[in-house]
Motif scaffolding. Structure first.
Motif, PDB file in Angstrom:
ATOM      1  N   UNK A 199       0.811  -1.213   0.000  1.00 52.35           N
ATOM      2  CA  UNK A 199       0.000   0.000   0.000  1.00 52.35           C
ATOM      3  C   UNK A 199       0.848   1.268   0.000  1.00 52.35           C
ATOM      4  N   UNK A 200       1.992   1.217   0.687  1.00 52.78           N
ATOM      5  CA  UNK A 200       2.883   2.389   0.673  1.00 52.78           C
ATOM      6  C   UNK A 200       3.486   2.577  -0.717  1.00 52.78           C
ATOM      7  N   UNK A 201       3.863   1.460  -1.347  1.00 54.49           N
ATOM      8  CA  UNK A 201       4.395   1.525  -2.706  1.00 54.49           C
ATOM      9  C   UNK A 201       3.348   2.104  -3.665  1.00 54.49           C
ATOM     10  N   UNK A 218       1.433   9.758   3.812  1.00 57.01           N
ATOM     11  CA  UNK A 218       1.577  10.064   5.240  1.00 57.01           C
ATOM     12  C   UNK A 218       0.594   9.236   6.068  1.00 57.01           C
ATOM     13  N   UNK A 219      -0.656   9.155   5.576  1.00 59.01           N
ATOM     14  CA  UNK A 219      -1.690   8.421   6.312  1.00 59.01           C
ATOM     15  C   UNK A 219      -1.374   6.938   6.397  1.00 59.01           C
ATOM     16  N   UNK A 220      -0.974   6.352   5.275  1.00 58.22           N
ATOM     17  CA  UNK A 220      -0.653   4.920   5.258  1.00 58.22           C
ATOM     18  C   UNK A 220       0.541   4.622   6.165  1.00 58.22           C
ATOM     19  N   UNK A 266      -3.957   0.324  -8.654  1.00 55.06           N
ATOM     20  CA  UNK A 266      -4.547   0.666  -7.355  1.00 55.06           C
ATOM     21  C   UNK A 266      -5.690  -0.279  -7.001  1.00 55.06           C
ATOM     22  N   UNK A 267      -6.498  -0.655  -7.980  1.00 55.20           N
ATOM     23  CA  UNK A 267      -7.588  -1.606  -7.733  1.00 55.20           C
ATOM     24  C   UNK A 267      -7.027  -2.948  -7.261  1.00 55.20           C
ATOM     25  N   UNK A 268      -5.934  -3.363  -7.865  1.00 48.64           N
ATOM     26  CA  UNK A 268      -5.291  -4.620  -7.452  1.00 48.64           C
ATOM     27  C   UNK A 268      -4.811  -4.522  -6.011  1.00 48.64           C
ATOM     28  N   UNK A 269      -4.145  -3.425  -5.673  1.00 50.86           N
ATOM     29  CA  UNK A 269      -3.633  -3.237  -4.312  1.00 50.86           C
ATOM     30  C   UNK A 269      -4.790  -3.165  -3.316  1.00 50.86           C
ATOM     31  N   UNK A 270      -5.873  -2.476  -3.704  1.00 51.11           N
ATOM     32  CA  UNK A 270      -7.036  -2.349  -2.816  1.00 51.11           C
ATOM     33  C   UNK A 270      -7.659  -3.709  -2.539  1.00 51.11           C
ATOM     34  N   UNK A 271      -7.723  -4.570  -3.561  1.00 45.74           N
ATOM     35  CA  UNK A 271      -8.284  -5.914  -3.366  1.00 45.74           C
ATOM     36  C   UNK A 271      -7.394  -6.745  -2.450  1.00 45.74           C
ATOM     37  N   UNK A 272      -6.092  -6.621  -2.610  1.00 51.25           N
ATOM     38  CA  UNK A 272      -5.161  -7.431  -1.831  1.00 51.25           C
ATOM     39  C   UNK A 272      -5.095  -6.975  -0.380  1.00 51.25           C
TER      40      UNK A 272
END
Length: 300
Positions: free
Chosen positions: A4-6, A53-55, A130-136
């Motif tokens: 998520x940071x990446x 920053x939030x992540x 981003x959709x891939x990262x959000x799903x994971x």
């Protein structure tokens, strides 16, 4: 570095590139749609940096000051992102109205169309990532970022259409008309981000589907006679569950504890990607009425 940071670093890099390209072409061409898209990309950059920053802070473990971690930073980020998107929508609307009133022509259409094609390709690739990262990860910040850039993808497509129409028909008003439509869509899409963030900050329960599965786990567990005071909430990727399980007075604490551990393990299997924090209270009998009266006294 976490996934998520990446993702936030990648989105920030894409936003920087698009801001520079769109701003230069928008100023040269005089297209309100391209300028509006450049401003939106600038806001994307600010939001992506804030999301980083939030992540980063949301991933910090619980400590003496923040006993339950900092997961709600993600919800705060979603609300802020939604407000920023809303303001950008209002600004685009204002710019479009100004365009209609002053009837300024759009020039350098060839390069403007080329820039919007590049923007579409880059934004489309970013949305898929981003959709891939959000799903994971099930990360709320990344979900918000994905929705945000999906909005950009659609608005950039509309801008490209307007430029192509102007190129072939000289119908310059289409630029302002689509600018207004884009603004309305952006404000509308921001409402979902703000609503989701606010609900998390207000400790809304987990999704109905998840809550029903939790109930099924408890009700199907041998040895559990009943349950009450089931409460759930989430903060970032942390899922919180509190529940009172009712046993018989004759059951040993060791056996009741074993059953409680079994329930906890099965609840965690509902969504293995989430970080579950489950608090199970073991009752020898149904004391829900007594607890309710005590809570009323405390509240009063």
């Amino acid at each position: 570095m976490t996934l998520q940071k990446r993702a936030t670093i990648v989105s920030s890099s894409v936003a920087v590139t698009l801001v520079v390209i769109k701003l230069i072409v928008g100023i040269v061409s005089g297209s309100v749609a391209v300028l509006a898209s450049a401003i939106d990309s600038g806001l994307d950059l600010a939001v992506s940096l804030f999301n980083l920053f939030a992540v980063t802070n949301a991933e910090k473990p619980a400590d003496e000051k923040f006993n339950y971690g900092r997961g709600k930073i993600e919800a705060i980020a979603a609300v802020i992102e939604g407000v920023i998107i809303t303001l950008s929508g209002f600004f685009i609307f204002y710019q479009a109205i100004q365009k209609i009133m002053h009837a300024e022509p759009v020039t350098h259409l060839d390069i403007s169309i080329g820039v919007m094609v590049v923007s579409l390709v880059m934004t489309g690739a970013l949305v898929m990532f981003l959709n891939h990262v959000a799903r994971v990860t099930q990360n709320m910040v990344i979900k918000s970022d994905a929705l945000h850039y999906k909005t950009d993808l659609l608005s950039n497509g509309a801008i490209l259409v307007s430029l192509v129409v102007i190129y072939f028909t000289d119908f310059y008003l289409i630029d302002a008309i689509l600018g207004i439509l884009i603004a309305i869509y952006i404000v509308y899409s921001a409402f979902e981000l703000i609503q989701e963030g606010v609900l998390v900050l207000l400790d809304v329960s987990l999704d109905d589907e998840i809550v029903e599965k939790i109930k099924e786990v408890i009700e199907s567990e041998p040895g559990v006679n009943d349950y009450h005071w089931l409460r759930t909430r989430k903060a970032g990727n942390d899922y919180f569950v509190d529940v009172h399980l009712v046993f018989t007075p004759e059951m040993s604490l060791l056996e009741a504890h074993r059953i409680g551990d079994s329930v906890e393990a099965k609840i965690k299997e509902i969504d293995p990607k989430a970080d579950w924090l489950i608090n199970i209270h073991l009752d020898p009998y149904d004391d829900s009425d007594v607890n309710l009266e005590e809570s009323k006294k405390f509240a009063g």
